[in-house]
Design a protein around this motif. Structure first.
Motif, PDB file in Angstrom:
ATOM      1  N   TRP A 131       0.824  -1.206   0.000  1.00 47.58           N
ATOM      2  CA  TRP A 131       0.000   0.000   0.000  1.00 47.58           C
ATOM      3  C   TRP A 131       0.861   1.260   0.000  1.00 47.58           C
ATOM      4  O   TRP A 131       0.442   2.301  -0.490  1.00 47.58           O
ATOM      5  N   LYS A 132       2.077   1.175   0.519  1.00 46.56           N
ATOM      6  CA  LYS A 132       2.959   2.339   0.553  1.00 46.56           C
ATOM      7  C   LYS A 132       3.368   2.783  -0.842  1.00 46.56           C
ATOM      8  O   LYS A 132       3.707   3.936  -1.054  1.00 46.56           O
ATOM      9  N   PHE A 133       3.340   1.851  -1.792  1.00 48.39           N
ATOM     10  CA  PHE A 133       3.836   2.132  -3.134  1.00 48.39           C
ATOM     11  C   PHE A 133       2.718   2.355  -4.147  1.00 48.39           C
ATOM     12  O   PHE A 133       2.945   2.283  -5.339  1.00 48.39           O
ATOM     13  N   GLN A 134       1.523   2.634  -3.655  1.00 46.31           N
ATOM     14  CA  GLN A 134       0.418   2.904  -4.557  1.00 46.31           C
ATOM     15  C   GLN A 134       0.612   4.251  -5.227  1.00 46.31           C
ATOM     16  O   GLN A 134       1.280   5.152  -4.707  1.00 46.31           O
ATOM     17  N   GLU A 135      -0.009   4.389  -6.386  1.00 46.22           N
ATOM     18  CA  GLU A 135       0.094   5.617  -7.168  1.00 46.22           C
ATOM     19  C   GLU A 135      -0.335   6.821  -6.325  1.00 46.22           C
ATOM     20  O   GLU A 135      -1.337   6.777  -5.623  1.00 46.22           O
ATOM     21  N   GLY A 136       0.442   7.869  -6.411  1.00 47.97           N
ATOM     22  CA  GLY A 136       0.131   9.102  -5.689  1.00 47.97           C
ATOM     23  C   GLY A 136       0.855   9.261  -4.367  1.00 47.97           C
ATOM     24  O   GLY A 136       0.855  10.338  -3.791  1.00 47.97           O
ATOM     25  N   ASN A 137       1.460   8.228  -3.866  1.00 46.27           N
ATOM     26  CA  ASN A 137       2.175   8.313  -2.594  1.00 46.27           C
ATOM     27  C   ASN A 137       3.617   8.755  -2.827  1.00 46.27           C
ATOM     28  O   ASN A 137       4.250   8.382  -3.806  1.00 46.27           O
ATOM     29  N   THR A 138       4.120   9.575  -1.926  1.00 46.95           N
ATOM     30  CA  THR A 138       5.513  10.004  -1.941  1.00 46.95           C
ATOM     31  C   THR A 138       6.211   9.356  -0.761  1.00 46.95           C
ATOM     32  O   THR A 138       5.704   9.368   0.356  1.00 46.95           O
ATOM     33  N   LEU A 139       7.369   8.793  -1.010  1.00 50.02           N
ATOM     34  CA  LEU A 139       8.149   8.203   0.067  1.00 50.02           C
ATOM     35  C   LEU A 139       9.229   9.182   0.488  1.00 50.02           C
ATOM     36  O   LEU A 139       9.895   9.779  -0.359  1.00 50.02           O
ATOM     37  N   GLN A 140       9.393   9.353   1.784  1.00 47.25           N
ATOM     38  CA  GLN A 140      10.465  10.180   2.312  1.00 47.25           C
ATOM     39  C   GLN A 140      11.360   9.299   3.169  1.00 47.25           C
ATOM     40  O   GLN A 140      10.891   8.630   4.078  1.00 47.25           O
ATOM     41  N   GLY A 148      18.694  15.058   6.813  1.00 47.69           N
ATOM     42  CA  GLY A 148      17.912  15.508   5.663  1.00 47.69           C
ATOM     43  C   GLY A 148      17.048  14.391   5.125  1.00 47.69           C
ATOM     44  O   GLY A 148      17.172  13.235   5.508  1.00 47.69           O
ATOM     45  N   PHE A 149      16.150  14.767   4.222  1.00 47.91           N
ATOM     46  CA  PHE A 149      15.214  13.835   3.623  1.00 47.91           C
ATOM     47  C   PHE A 149      15.559  13.596   2.162  1.00 47.91           C
ATOM     48  O   PHE A 149      16.070  14.482   1.480  1.00 47.91           O
ATOM     49  N   ILE A 150      15.245  12.423   1.700  1.00 47.39           N
ATOM     50  CA  ILE A 150      15.264  12.118   0.276  1.00 47.39           C
ATOM     51  C   ILE A 150      13.838  11.718  -0.067  1.00 47.39           C
ATOM     52  O   ILE A 150      13.270  10.837   0.577  1.00 47.39           O
ATOM     53  N   CYS A 151      13.241  12.390  -1.053  1.00 44.85           N
ATOM     54  CA  CYS A 151      11.853  12.117  -1.431  1.00 44.85           C
ATOM     55  C   CYS A 151      11.803  11.416  -2.781  1.00 44.85           C
ATOM     56  O   CYS A 151      12.448  11.853  -3.736  1.00 44.85           O
ATOM     57  N   LEU A 152      11.023  10.340  -2.846  1.00 43.02           N
ATOM     58  CA  LEU A 152      10.745   9.648  -4.097  1.00 43.02           C
ATOM     59  C   LEU A 152       9.310   9.993  -4.461  1.00 43.02           C
ATOM     60  O   LEU A 152       8.375   9.573  -3.779  1.00 43.02           O
ATOM     61  N   SER A 153       9.141  10.772  -5.528  1.00 44.48           N
ATOM     62  CA  SER A 153       7.828  11.286  -5.911  1.00 44.48           C
ATOM     63  C   SER A 153       7.114  10.336  -6.863  1.00 44.48           C
ATOM     64  O   SER A 153       7.755   9.529  -7.551  1.00 44.48           O
ATOM     65  N   PRO A 154       5.781  10.461  -6.947  1.00 48.08           N
ATOM     66  CA  PRO A 154       5.002   9.602  -7.835  1.00 48.08           C
ATOM     67  C   PRO A 154       5.385   9.738  -9.311  1.00 48.08           C
ATOM     68  O   PRO A 154       5.199   8.808 -10.076  1.00 48.08           O
ATOM     69  N   ASP A 155       5.955  10.890  -9.691  1.00 46.98           N
ATOM     70  CA  ASP A 155       6.339  11.093 -11.088  1.00 46.98           C
ATOM     71  C   ASP A 155       7.775  10.619 -11.353  1.00 46.98           C
ATOM     72  O   ASP A 155       8.391  11.013 -12.335  1.00 46.98           O
ATOM     73  N   LYS A 167       3.311  17.812  -1.260  1.00 46.67           N
ATOM     74  CA  LYS A 167       2.169  18.162  -2.096  1.00 46.67           C
ATOM     75  C   LYS A 167       1.626  16.974  -2.866  1.00 46.67           C
ATOM     76  O   LYS A 167       0.719  17.112  -3.650  1.00 46.67           O
ATOM     77  N   TYR A 168       2.184  15.768  -2.644  1.00 46.99           N
ATOM     78  CA  TYR A 168       1.765  14.598  -3.406  1.00 46.99           C
ATOM     79  C   TYR A 168       0.865  13.649  -2.627  1.00 46.99           C
ATOM     80  O   TYR A 168       0.451  12.632  -3.137  1.00 46.99           O
ATOM     81  N   GLY A 169       0.590  13.898  -1.391  1.00 44.56           N
ATOM     82  CA  GLY A 169      -0.271  12.990  -0.634  1.00 44.56           C
ATOM     83  C   GLY A 169       0.416  12.495   0.617  1.00 44.56           C
ATOM     84  O   GLY A 169       1.045  13.258   1.335  1.00 44.56           O
ATOM     85  N   LYS A 170       0.311  11.227   0.872  1.00 44.29           N
ATOM     86  CA  LYS A 170       0.806  10.633   2.113  1.00 44.29           C
ATOM     87  C   LYS A 170       2.324  10.606   2.150  1.00 44.29           C
ATOM     88  O   LYS A 170       2.987  10.493   1.139  1.00 44.29           O
ATOM     89  N   VAL A 171       2.862  10.693   3.342  1.00 46.43           N
ATOM     90  CA  VAL A 171       4.305  10.623   3.548  1.00 46.43           C
ATOM     91  C   VAL A 171       4.591   9.440   4.453  1.00 46.43           C
ATOM     92  O   VAL A 171       3.933   9.238   5.464  1.00 46.43           O
ATOM     93  N   PHE A 172       5.579   8.644   4.094  1.00 45.34           N
ATOM     94  CA  PHE A 172       5.981   7.496   4.898  1.00 45.34           C
ATOM     95  C   PHE A 172       7.438   7.682   5.272  1.00 45.34           C
ATOM     96  O   PHE A 172       8.256   7.974   4.425  1.00 45.34           O
ATOM     97  N   PHE A 173       7.710   7.543   6.535  1.00 48.41           N
ATOM     98  CA  PHE A 173       9.091   7.709   6.997  1.00 48.41           C
ATOM     99  C   PHE A 173       9.719   6.334   7.169  1.00 48.41           C
ATOM    100  O   PHE A 173       9.148   5.463   7.814  1.00 48.41           O
ATOM    101  N   MET A 174      10.868   6.154   6.589  1.00 49.04           N
ATOM    102  CA  MET A 174      11.641   4.941   6.775  1.00 49.04           C
ATOM    103  C   MET A 174      12.999   5.375   7.322  1.00 49.04           C
ATOM    104  O   MET A 174      13.728   6.040   6.627  1.00 49.04           O
TER     105      MET A 174
END
Length: 178
Positions: A131-140, A148-155, A167-174
């Protein structure tokens, strides 16, 4: 809450027939089907030759009747063979697919020791995490070393600066530590 107070039944199938449905009544433990516990039962039956499947389930009665079953091992006293039936699933009307009975086929552990169990655990992990990797989710990903953060955006963009405003929706911290 992985144990059950419901009545558990098993049918064992072999090349010479089946046992019919048998209730598992007397465990070698004082309380049967508790979370993390291995129960041992004696089931009397005629010799059915090589076993190929079982059907195991419960009647769904009683409080806390849902049950997480890891596996069933049947020891044949005549041939001294062990038959392993991997489940690693819930038998619960409110969990998984809602089934309270499972048909399990024998696992040939001698060919690939531990491979089927590993594959089941991999599938279970992916089912819980996909579910974390569904379209529209951004991983941080947070790096405690650089703070610092590294963000993987849906695009498919990677933002190494990691703007904390998402601005892309849900954020998940790993949390990753160097």
């Amino acid at each position: 809450n992985a144990g059950t107070e419901a009545d558990v039944y098993i049918s064992v199938y072999g090349e010479r027939g089946d046992t019919g449905s048998r209730q598992l009544l007397r465990s070698q433990k004082p309380n049967k089907f508790l979370k993390g516990q291995t129960d041992i039962f004696a089931v009397e039956a005629v010799h059915m030759g090589h076993l190929y499947k079982i059907v195991i389930g419960h009647n769904g009665l009683g409080s806390g009747n849902g049950w997480f079953l890891d596996k069933v091992v049947i020891k044949d006293p005549i041939t001294d063979l062990d038959y392993t039936f991997l489940c690693h699933r819930w038998l619960d009307q409110g969990q998984d697919d809602g089934n309270i009975a499972r048909e399990l086929t024998v696992t040939d552990a001698s060919t690939f020791p531990g491979r089927q169990e590993l594959e089941l655990k991999r599938e279970e992990t992916w089912a819980a995490e996909k579910w974390k990797f569904q379209e529209g989710n951004t991983l941080q990903f947070y790096n405690s070393f650089t703070r610092g953060f590294i963000c993987l955006s849906p695009d498919s963009r990677v933002d190494a600066l990691g703007d904390k405003k998402n601005k892309y929706g849900k954020v998940f911290f790993m949390w990753m530590y160097a």
